[in-house]
Enzyme design. Sequence first.
Site, PDB file in Angstrom:
ATOM      1  N   CYS A   1      17.291 -23.566 -19.245  1.00 47.03           N
ATOM      2  CA  CYS A   1      16.651 -23.387 -17.609  1.00 47.03           C
ATOM      3  C   CYS A   1      15.074 -25.169 -17.838  1.00 47.03           C
ATOM      4  CB  CYS A   1      15.179 -22.344 -18.043  1.00 47.03           C
ATOM      5  SG  CYS A   1      13.634 -22.035 -16.586  1.00 47.03           S
TER       6      CYS A   1
ATOM      7  N   CYS B   1      11.696 -24.672 -16.527  1.00 47.72           N
ATOM      8  CA  CYS B   1      11.205 -24.239 -17.880  1.00 47.72           C
ATOM      9  C   CYS B   1      11.041 -25.349 -18.596  1.00 47.72           C
ATOM     10  CB  CYS B   1      11.731 -23.242 -18.827  1.00 47.72           C
ATOM     11  SG  CYS B   1      12.483 -21.502 -17.832  1.00 47.72           S
ATOM     12  N   ASP B   2      11.819 -25.954 -18.648  1.00 49.61           N
ATOM     13  CA  ASP B   2      12.201 -27.412 -19.936  1.00 49.61           C
ATOM     14  C   ASP B   2      12.352 -28.496 -19.266  1.00 49.61           C
ATOM     15  OD1 ASP B   2      11.659 -25.580 -21.699  1.00 49.61           O
ATOM     16  OD2 ASP B   2      13.782 -25.164 -21.772  1.00 49.61           O
TER      17      ASP B   2
END
Length: 306
Positions: A137, A140-141
């Site tokens: 992701c 997300c990261d």
Amino acid sequence: MDEKELLDVLIIGSGPAGLSAAVYAKRANLSVLVLERNYRGTGQIAETDQVDNYLGMPGMNGYDLGEAFLDHAEQLAVEIQEGTAEAFTKETDCWNVHLDGDKILRAKTVIYCAGASHRRLGVDGEAEFAGKGVSYCAVCDGAFYRGKETAVIGGGDTALGDALYLSDLCDKVYLIHRRDEFRGSAATVQKLQEKENVEILTSAVPHKIVGEQTVTALELKDGRSIPVNGTFVAVGMQPQTEQLRGVVELDDTGYVVADETGVTSAPGFFVAGDVRTKALRQLVTAVSDGANAAVSAADYIKKEYT
């Protein structure tokens, strides 16, 4: 619980969507049971090294955040039972949920939150470095790789979007695809081609992800070794919906057709989280889905059973 008991709400899955649904349903004074196949499972969030985009909780460890969600539900006396839902049948007044071992649970409504899993590459080092340089992701990261070098693997719109997103954060982004042409948007490909810090490698097949404590390189089958700090795998998602075929409407890729209310094509059957059709699959949307589905279930019960 007694198998003959008629529940108000049976929730399948104890990830963020399922636990959010449980909290909202319990606070609506409904009888609730959460069915989870993994002991004290909290979904994919438990595999996330750090969650940095959930409002008010920056830098939270994913496992700890999942445990906090679980504790919240348990504080409200939400019952969680270990088991796997294998089939669903509808009676006049309830849903029968058939479990492994020939057991059946009965409920006025079902909220299905079994989620979707990221497809894996299946190469050496992928599992070893998950959360330590291997991510599924970019949204997300990606921020953890600001100013670093990364690789995105895939050829669809998700991979192209991830590469474009990372290009604004990272010093260098390699976009790696096993074929000559991309399945995703030609317009996005053109934007990537115009980016000075993006290098597109086609007909390139990943062979191994290497590193020590974290990822240091991605090796290709043609012998090339690409130095990267992070590898983002974007080769598709697999919704956990095989047992729903013939029960509710699914789209061409297997996701349950439903909007943010969680209402499906089957009366009394609701869906929440990554398993439904939507544009953004994130922690915050899973929690929101769970709340919406629980409200929809409560409205359905009030209408049909009172």
